[in-house]
Design a protein around this motif. Structure first.
Motif, mmCIF file in Angstrom:
data_model
loop_
_atom_site.group_PDB
_atom_site.id
_atom_site.type_symbol
_atom_site.label_atom_id
_atom_site.label_comp_id
_atom_site.label_asym_id
_atom_site.label_seq_id
_atom_site.Cartn_x
_atom_site.Cartn_y
_atom_site.Cartn_z
ATOM 1 N N ALA A 120 0.809 -1.221 0.000
ATOM 2 C CA ALA A 120 0.000 0.000 0.000
ATOM 3 C C ALA A 120 0.841 1.269 0.000
ATOM 4 C CB ALA A 120 -0.933 0.009 1.219
ATOM 5 N N GLN A 121 2.155 1.153 0.190
ATOM 6 C CA GLN A 121 2.994 2.336 0.302
ATOM 7 C C GLN A 121 3.364 2.918 -1.066
ATOM 8 O OE1 GLN A 121 3.360 3.591 3.308
ATOM 9 N NE2 GLN A 121 2.180 1.770 3.922
ATOM 10 N N GLY A 149 8.219 2.160 -0.138
ATOM 11 C CA GLY A 149 8.473 0.725 -0.210
ATOM 12 C C GLY A 149 9.940 0.431 -0.472
ATOM 13 N N ARG A 150 10.544 1.203 -1.377
ATOM 14 C CA ARG A 150 11.964 1.009 -1.683
ATOM 15 C C ARG A 150 12.817 1.247 -0.440
ATOM 16 N NH1 ARG A 150 12.098 4.061 -5.558
ATOM 17 N NH2 ARG A 150 12.404 2.635 -7.321
ATOM 18 N N LEU A 182 12.398 -5.533 -6.194
ATOM 19 C CA LEU A 182 11.098 -4.906 -5.988
ATOM 20 C C LEU A 182 10.057 -5.445 -6.969
ATOM 21 C CD1 LEU A 182 12.328 -1.267 -5.357
ATOM 22 C CD2 LEU A 182 11.000 -2.649 -3.739
ATOM 23 N N MET A 183 10.493 -5.708 -8.199
ATOM 24 C CA MET A 183 9.579 -6.266 -9.198
ATOM 25 C C MET A 183 9.123 -7.658 -8.783
ATOM 26 S SD MET A 183 7.942 -5.756 -11.987
ATOM 27 C CE MET A 183 8.774 -4.322 -12.700
ATOM 28 N N GLY A 197 17.761 4.487 9.699
ATOM 29 C CA GLY A 197 18.814 4.968 8.814
ATOM 30 C C GLY A 197 18.696 4.401 7.420
ATOM 31 N N SER A 198 17.477 4.402 6.858
ATOM 32 C CA SER A 198 17.240 3.775 5.561
ATOM 33 C C SER A 198 18.038 4.454 4.471
ATOM 34 C CB SER A 198 15.761 3.804 5.199
ATOM 35 O OG SER A 198 15.288 5.131 5.159
ATOM 36 N N LEU A 199 18.505 3.650 3.517
ATOM 37 C CA LEU A 199 19.273 4.135 2.386
ATOM 38 C C LEU A 199 18.381 4.219 1.160
ATOM 39 C CD1 LEU A 199 22.317 1.744 2.815
ATOM 40 C CD2 LEU A 199 22.219 4.119 3.568
ATOM 41 N N SER A 200 18.702 5.130 0.270
ATOM 42 C CA SER A 200 17.993 5.188 -1.006
ATOM 43 C C SER A 200 18.954 5.715 -2.050
ATOM 44 C CB SER A 200 16.769 6.082 -0.919
ATOM 45 O OG SER A 200 16.026 6.031 -2.113
ATOM 46 N N HIS A 201 18.767 5.316 -3.278
ATOM 47 C CA HIS A 201 19.688 5.755 -4.337
ATOM 48 C C HIS A 201 19.461 7.225 -4.654
ATOM 49 C CE1 HIS A 201 21.328 1.839 -5.390
ATOM 50 N NE2 HIS A 201 20.128 1.350 -5.180
#
Length: 411
Positions: A248-249, A254-255, A281-282, A407-411
């Motif tokens: 639902a996010q 979600g990532r 994720l896919m 401390g979530s990471l994201s590109h």
């Protein structure tokens, strides 16, 4: 600098000085602030040993620090890699050495001399990699590295101003020839800045982009923490997410949840490759699991589990020390009884799981249990301290479970 560091300064603060203009000016300015605040400033130089002149340059910093009444230590990097990304390895070694030194010195953190130019160049490098919000946020004034706080009080200051400040004090600095070697990406970006500035892509504009992205990154991070509190938990080192809530996010949330889970379970500092993450994720969108970054993503009914991958630890074993042993960077096993001679720590595995009679009563997937630490002696299973109680043996998580999504990471 005071606005970025806060006032007053801590009782003891470390500063990393290479001898170049930026870090040298940082040392000089911090020394003045430290005298005003009654702070003890301790100085270190990392000698990477990659150039013949490096030792002499480190000794020059010793003289400059002592002239300011400061103590100075030289930290030497000795375990050079045979090949690969030498600059990246040297940077990682620098932070490792500084972190160990800072803890030994009892410093509240380590200040480094990154300037506005360094920030702008970082933004350009991240743009080239098509980075997202976190990447374009570039360097933060305060961050954690190797368990130590890294401070960057000069991020809003131009290099030319720092050099004028040094010249006014009659001080000279070291020019590192690698700073003009265009084999390195940062040098190429530095050269590109000259062509971009007339187009409006100035140091100030790119630094402002970083500040804008930092605010956006903080807002997204807060949202991830709030969502995680509602739909996720940590059990025996594995992250458990409600699949309905996860699906639902918004895509970015979600990532980030997935990246936070992978980072927590694996202990990794860097995000996985973009292509690998998108593929994961896919697969999850189709209700399928997979492996990534030493973790296994497991879809069970209405739950997504992110757990340690068995193959990442299957060959890992270490002797159990008499009092305390850290295993896989995730678990701290303590022993209170007589010396644990001949006892080894290994992943539980299928063979060990057979000896845990009530493991099904836990209601956890078998895949979550297999990579957990267990105790063996002479090839015989003794105990799974997370699953079985024992008066002499305990096991606790090194990374606090409550902080897994902070401390979530994201590109």
């Amino acid at each position: 600098m005071r606005a970025r560091l806060g006032a007053p300064l801590p009782a003891r603060l470390g500063v990393a000085v290479s001898g170049g203009s930026d870090s040298l000016a940082l040392m000089v300015l911090l020394a003045e602030m430290a005298r005003q605040d009654g702070t003890e400033l301790v100085v270190a130089t990392v000698d990477h040993g990659l150039r013949r002149e490096s030792r002499a340059e480190a000794l020059q910093v010793t003289e400059q620090a002592q002239a300011l009444g400061l103590t100075h230590d030289i930290l030497t990097w000795t375990d050079h890699p045979a090949g690969g990304n030498l600059q990246g390895e040297a940077r990682a070694a620098r932070y490792r050495l500084l972190a160990t030194w800072s803890r030994a010195r009892g410093a509240a953190g380590v200040a480094v001399g990154h300037t506005a130019e360094d920030q702008a160049e970082t933004v350009l490098m991240r743009l080239r990699r098509a980075s997202g919000v976190t990447g374009l946020a570039a360097m933060a004034v305060r961050s954690q590295r190797e368990g130590v706080e890294i401070l960057r009080p000069l991020l809003g200051v131009r290099r030319a101003d720092l050099r004028r400040s040094l010249l006014a004090r009659g001080m000279t600095w070291i020019e590192d020839p690698s700073n003009s070697d265009d084999r390195f990406e940062r040098v190429r970006m530095r050269n590109a800045m000259e062509a971009l500035a007339p187009l409006g892509l100035t140091v100030e504009a790119l630094s402002q982009v970083a500040e804008n992205m930092q605010r956006a990154d903080q807002a997204l991070g807060s949202m991830v923490s709030e969502v995680a509190a509602r739909i996720a938990s940590v059990q025996l080192g594995a992250v458990r997410l409600d699949l309905t809530g996860f699906y639902a996010q918004p895509e970015e949330i979600g990532r980030r949840l997935l990246l936070a889970g992978l980072a927590y379970v694996s202990g990794g500092v860097y995000a996985p490759r973009r292509e690998a993450l998108e593929e994961a994720l896919m697969r999850l969108s189709r209700g399928q699991g997979g492996t990534l970054q030493g973790c296994r993503m497991l879809v069970k009914r209405d739950t997504l589990w992110i757990t340690r991958e068995w193959n990442a630890v299957r060959d890992r074993s270490s002797p159990a020390l008499s009092q305390r042993t850290d295993w896989d960077g995730a678990w701290r096993i303590a022993h209170a009884g007589a010396p644990a001679e001949g006892v080894e720590i290994r992943p539980l595995g299928a063979e060990g799981l057979k000896s845990v009679a009530n493991w099904r009563d836990l209601g956890l997937p078998r895949e979550v249990l297999l990579p957990l630490p267990s105790l063996w002696k002479g090839g015989a299973f003794l105990l799974a301290p997370l699953l079985q109680s024992h008066p002499d043996w305990t096991c606790a998580a090194i990374r606090p479970p409550a902080t897994w999504a902070s401390g979530s990471l994201s590109h």
